[in-house]
Design a protein around this motif. Structure first.
Motif, mmCIF file in Angstrom:
data_model
loop_
_atom_site.group_PDB
_atom_site.id
_atom_site.type_symbol
_atom_site.label_atom_id
_atom_site.label_comp_id
_atom_site.label_asym_id
_atom_site.label_seq_id
_atom_site.Cartn_x
_atom_site.Cartn_y
_atom_site.Cartn_z
ATOM 1 N N GLY A 1 0.779 -1.224 0.000
ATOM 2 C CA GLY A 1 0.000 0.000 0.000
ATOM 3 C C GLY A 1 0.810 1.272 0.000
ATOM 4 N N ILE A 2 2.012 1.243 0.545
ATOM 5 C CA ILE A 2 2.792 2.475 0.694
ATOM 6 C C ILE A 2 3.242 3.049 -0.640
ATOM 7 C CG2 ILE A 2 5.037 1.356 0.951
ATOM 8 C CD1 ILE A 2 3.694 4.468 2.826
ATOM 9 N N PHE A 3 3.259 2.235 -1.678
ATOM 10 C CA PHE A 3 3.745 2.700 -2.977
ATOM 11 C C PHE A 3 2.637 3.272 -3.863
ATOM 12 C CE2 PHE A 3 6.655 -0.936 -1.923
ATOM 13 C CZ PHE A 3 7.710 -0.147 -1.526
ATOM 14 N N THR A 4 1.416 3.280 -3.373
ATOM 15 C CA THR A 4 0.277 3.667 -4.197
ATOM 16 C C THR A 4 0.180 5.166 -4.411
ATOM 17 O OG1 THR A 4 -0.945 1.800 -3.349
ATOM 18 C CG2 THR A 4 -2.224 3.529 -4.394
ATOM 19 N N VAL A 5 -0.055 5.551 -5.642
ATOM 20 C CA VAL A 5 -0.475 6.914 -5.980
ATOM 21 C C VAL A 5 -1.945 6.808 -6.385
ATOM 22 C CG1 VAL A 5 -0.206 8.843 -7.584
ATOM 23 C CG2 VAL A 5 1.816 7.650 -6.697
ATOM 24 N N PRO A 6 -2.823 7.515 -5.695
ATOM 25 C CA PRO A 6 -4.263 7.338 -5.916
ATOM 26 C C PRO A 6 -4.672 7.494 -7.377
ATOM 27 C CG PRO A 6 -3.876 8.711 -4.003
ATOM 28 C CD PRO A 6 -2.545 8.522 -4.665
ATOM 29 N N GLY A 7 -5.427 6.506 -7.853
ATOM 30 C CA GLY A 7 -5.976 6.575 -9.194
ATOM 31 C C GLY A 7 -4.990 6.294 -10.304
ATOM 32 N N LYS A 8 -3.757 5.903 -9.969
ATOM 33 C CA LYS A 8 -2.738 5.662 -10.986
ATOM 34 C C LYS A 8 -2.232 4.230 -10.916
ATOM 35 C CE LYS A 8 -2.508 9.957 -12.518
ATOM 36 N NZ LYS A 8 -2.806 10.334 -13.911
ATOM 37 N N ARG A 9 -1.982 3.663 -12.077
ATOM 38 C CA ARG A 9 -1.285 2.381 -12.137
ATOM 39 C C ARG A 9 0.211 2.643 -12.032
ATOM 40 N NH1 ARG A 9 -4.479 2.136 -16.513
ATOM 41 N NH2 ARG A 9 -2.714 1.974 -17.948
ATOM 42 N N ASP A 10 0.919 1.681 -11.520
ATOM 43 C CA ASP A 10 2.344 1.889 -11.287
ATOM 44 C C ASP A 10 3.096 2.243 -12.565
ATOM 45 O OD1 ASP A 10 4.443 1.579 -9.059
ATOM 46 O OD2 ASP A 10 5.327 0.453 -10.715
ATOM 47 N N GLU A 11 2.737 1.598 -13.674
ATOM 48 C CA GLU A 11 3.452 1.851 -14.927
ATOM 49 C C GLU A 11 3.195 3.252 -15.486
ATOM 50 O OE1 GLU A 11 -0.214 -0.687 -16.128
ATOM 51 O OE2 GLU A 11 1.183 -0.500 -14.435
ATOM 52 N N GLU A 12 2.220 3.958 -14.954
ATOM 53 C CA GLU A 12 1.954 5.338 -15.386
ATOM 54 C C GLU A 12 2.871 6.350 -14.709
ATOM 55 O OE1 GLU A 12 -2.442 6.355 -16.072
ATOM 56 O OE2 GLU A 12 -2.527 4.788 -14.540
ATOM 57 N N LEU A 13 3.622 5.927 -13.701
ATOM 58 C CA LEU A 13 4.409 6.846 -12.882
ATOM 59 C C LEU A 13 5.851 6.914 -13.362
ATOM 60 C CD1 LEU A 13 3.082 5.621 -9.421
ATOM 61 C CD2 LEU A 13 2.173 7.469 -10.845
ATOM 62 N N ASP A 14 6.313 8.129 -13.635
ATOM 63 C CA ASP A 14 7.692 8.296 -14.094
ATOM 64 C C ASP A 14 8.664 8.123 -12.933
ATOM 65 O OD1 ASP A 14 8.537 11.546 -13.477
ATOM 66 O OD2 ASP A 14 6.412 11.010 -13.449
ATOM 67 N N ASP A 15 9.921 7.810 -13.263
ATOM 68 C CA ASP A 15 10.928 7.526 -12.234
ATOM 69 C C ASP A 15 11.157 8.707 -11.299
ATOM 70 O OD1 ASP A 15 11.440 4.897 -12.770
ATOM 71 O OD2 ASP A 15 13.178 5.270 -14.053
ATOM 72 N N ALA A 16 11.105 9.923 -11.812
ATOM 73 C CA ALA A 16 11.340 11.090 -10.957
ATOM 74 C C ALA A 16 10.324 11.122 -9.828
ATOM 75 C CB ALA A 16 11.263 12.371 -11.777
ATOM 76 N N LEU A 17 9.062 10.948 -10.180
ATOM 77 C CA LEU A 17 8.019 10.916 -9.158
ATOM 78 C C LEU A 17 8.261 9.762 -8.188
ATOM 79 C CD1 LEU A 17 4.181 11.249 -9.803
ATOM 80 C CD2 LEU A 17 5.088 9.529 -8.258
ATOM 81 N N VAL A 18 8.535 8.576 -8.721
ATOM 82 C CA VAL A 18 8.651 7.381 -7.886
ATOM 83 C C VAL A 18 9.882 7.439 -6.985
ATOM 84 C CG1 VAL A 18 8.979 4.877 -7.925
ATOM 85 C CG2 VAL A 18 7.293 5.930 -9.431
#
Length: 681
Positions: free
Chosen positions: A490-507
């Motif tokens: 759960g700690i890695f979740t960005v609400p409403g987003k799939r993980d593959e949608e998140l760029d490395d800078a954000l992650v």
């Protein structure tokens, strides 16, 4: 722990949303607003107040709902989780399958049956109240208190955990406790907010005691006596900052030795009454002076006062499982007055919150089957190693630490165990007596099971595979006794987003810095550094290096002491030191690791922001929230974490890279002179 956005309890969150929005067209994805850019308040200069700049737009558009004392990303994640867990519960209730589903169904149905709960009123605790009434002497009082302590926490706080100085052994430990207000400062501080709470406390106790059958006058007198008793205990309770010194809160002694300093209580009988028989004749007492005060109070305070004290703690601990009237009365004091919540969450959410504590890992077994995949797990396992490598390089390049201590630090770093996503083996809840019975009985059964589960660890090898959080939890932790970081899905979740949608800078900012780097740094903060690679409280630093560390940490204490949170209340720099060090360390490690990514090297903007800017924005997304003044005031006194705003602005003002990325100059709000910046890891 990395996340602490709402209350002292762990905040459940949403695991990786692999199943969310599946099948959407690429055009739909492109139309989704960038989550970082969407939160910005462009009227604020980032060099002046970065938190307000990066999160201010969202805060302006999202007021705190009446049923919450704070609102932020943890709540957004939680809302998604609520929907999915409700579905799991409703499906189990409609068509229970295996044994776990039956328990989930029984718990859910009992909690949702408001008609039965309201009709029962005080009945679920009547037998316990009668047992208190039947007490005729101190010996009987202590025996009953030991039994009820499992459910109420009255008198003191016994628990079972690894021996800090022998991490291979589980030990019975006694901690201070027994207070009805959040901690000892509420009994003595003279600021306006705390005084208001303290003055309202006796009347609240009296109202609750009337539910047990007392008339108004008797309840008023009993409440006054209870407050006096708790104040005696509070006088010998340590302050928040003092509880963070592991050496000073470790006193191993025999039961005979405890009887010498607290002899009005038969501690061997107390321990046996709790169902504990498998233990060596030694216990670890955190705060001996508290137990001396407790022993004195058992003899000096009237038996009638102690009996009313037990009644008060009994109904207070059970209030949320009793009738709406009792629950609402308790809520008015502990949630509205103390936290600023205007109304309760709907019943179904409250039941899910309680269920999380009772059988959350059982829910997790069903949950991860649907909402966490191997690709996401692998991404964050790899990121842990990136962060570990960043800290290795930093330790090797430290100019203030001797080679001797460096080698031990590097060895400890190499031995940190990572746990990502969910446990490899699950707890067996088959013996938990949850069934078709009252909600209060199911909660009591769950508490009894957890007590027995803990007691059964005594005399057995330490299970280093165990998790203390559920997979769906929006939180993480470092356990010094196991030298491990535990990172629920759960700690890695960005609400409403799939993980593959998140760029490395954000992650790398959101997960790498504020979670993974934060937890790894806990192994080397002012507390964690006192434990060795095997998890034992043991000095492995040279005296010179220890002195240098403390000098550098003192800079951070002064920095956070200077921040005013609400009214005239400042952050307690000493109490929050460990979390502040971990925040700063996490940012530095996340930044170091991010610089090795292709996104950083290509330096192509997304939504108008460069990769370095998005890294700092990503970290700040983890602290997207705002909080009511009542709750801020409570946290200043009770929380070892700084409020969200200062977990962004505070450490960023110590990070040289931040100054370069945002062109921070002297005179800007984020500026700190080079000599005043914290330099530890």
């Amino acid at each position: 722990m990395r996340k602490y956005l709402l209350t002292g309890m762990s905040i459940a969150g949403m695991a990786y949303l692999s199943a969310c929005n599946q099948g959407k067209a690429a055009a739909d994805k492109q139309a989704t607003p960038d989550i970082l850019a969407a939160n910005v308040d462009s009227t604020v200069n980032p060099a002046q107040d970065y938190f307000d700049f990066v999160n201010g737009g969202w805060i302006k558009q999202n007021p705190i709902p009446a049923e919450y004392s704070a609102w932020g990303i943890g709540n957004l994640v939680q809302e998604e989780l609520y929907k999915r867990l409700r579905l799991i519960n409703e499906q189990a209730a409609e068509k229970p399958g295996d044994a776990i589903s039956h328990k989930i169904a029984s718990f859910w149905k009992s909690g949702m049956d408001s008609v039965a709960i309201n009709a029962a009123g005080i009945k679920p605790i009547e037998e316990d109240l009668k047992a208190i009434d039947a007490v005729t002497n101190v010996q009987e009082l202590v025996a009953l208190a030991a039994t009820q302590n499992i459910y109420t926490g009255a008198m003191c706080s016994p628990y079972i955990a690894q021996d800090s100085k022998n991490s291979e052994a589980m030990a019975l430990q006694f901690y201070q406790g027994g207070l009805g207000l959040p901690n000892r400062d509420y009994y003595f501080n003279t600021d306006e907010r705390t005084t208001k709470v303290r003055q309202a406390y006796p009347a609240h106790i009296a109202r609750m005691l009337q539910f047990t059958g007392m008339d108004a006058n008797a309840a008023k007198t009993a409440a006054e006596d209870i407050v006096k008793l708790e104040t005696l205990l509070a006088k010998s309770s340590r302050k928040l900052a003092d509880l963070r010194d592991p050496e000073a809160n470790y006193h191993k002694m025999s039961v005979t030795e405890l009887n010498k300093i607290a002899g009005n209580i038969d501690w061997a009988a107390f321990i046996k009454q709790q169902g504990i028989s498998k233990f060596a004749d030694t216990i670890i007492v955190g705060q001996p002076e508290f137990y001396t005060a407790l022993s004195t109070a058992v003899k000096s305070q009237p038996l009638s006062t102690w009996k009313n004290y037990l009644k008060w703690h009994l109904i207070s601990s059970a209030a949320s499982s009793l009738s709406d009237t009792i629950a609402a009365t308790n809520f008015a004091f502990y949630n509205t007055l103390l936290k600023g919540q205007e109304k309760q969450k709907p019943r179904w959410k409250r039941v899910l919150d309680t269920e999380e504590d009772a059988i959350g890992e059982a829910l997790g077994q069903l949950f991860v089957k649907e909402f966490f995949n191997a690709t996401a797990k692998k991404r964050y396992e790899n990121m842990v190693e990136d962060i570990r490598g960043a800290l290795k390089t930093r330790i090797e390049n430290l100019t203030w630490m001797s080679d001797s201590t460096k080698q031990k630090a590097l060895y400890k770093l190499s031995k940190i165990t990572k746990k990502v996503g969910y446990p490899d083996k699950w707890k067996d809840f088959s013996a938990m007596d949850i069934k078709d019975q009252s909600y209060a009985q199911n909660i009591k059964a769950a508490r009894q099971w957890w007590h027995n589960y803990s007691v059964n660890k005594l005399g057995k090898p330490v299970d280093r595979t165990e998790w203390d959080m559920t997979p769906q939890t929006y939180n993480a932790y470092y356990n010094p006794s196991n030298n491990e970081i535990v990172l629920p899905a759960g700690i890695f979740t960005v609400p409403g987003k799939r993980d593959e949608e998140l760029d490395d800078a954000l992650v790398y900012g959101y997960a790498g810095a504020s979670t993974i780097g934060h937890e790894i740094t806990h192994g080397f903060d002012d507390e964690g550094r006192q434990f060795d690679a095997e998890g034992n409280l043991k000095s492995w630093w040279t005296k010179e290096d220890e002195s240098k560390f403390n000098q550098r940490a003192a800079v951070m204490v002064r920095q956070f002491d200077s921040y005013v949170v609400v009214d005239s209340q400042h952050i307690n720099g000493k109490a929050t030191l460990g979390e502040n060090i971990a925040d700063l360390g996490g940012i530095l490690l996340g930044w170091d690791a991010f610089q090795h990514t292709e996104q950083f090297k290509k330096n192509q903007p997304i939504a108008g922001y460069t990769p370095p800017q998005r890294f700092f924005m990503g970290y700040s997304l983890g602290w997207l929230s705002h909080t009511k003044k009542e709750e801020l005031a409570r946290r200043v006194l009770t929380d070892v974490h700084s409020p969200a705003k200062f977990r962004v602005n505070g450490p960023f003002s110590d990070v040289d890279a931040f100054y370069k990325v945002y062109n921070v100059k002297e005179g800007n709000g984020m500026w700190r002179a080079d000599s005043a910046r914290v330099r530890i890891w």
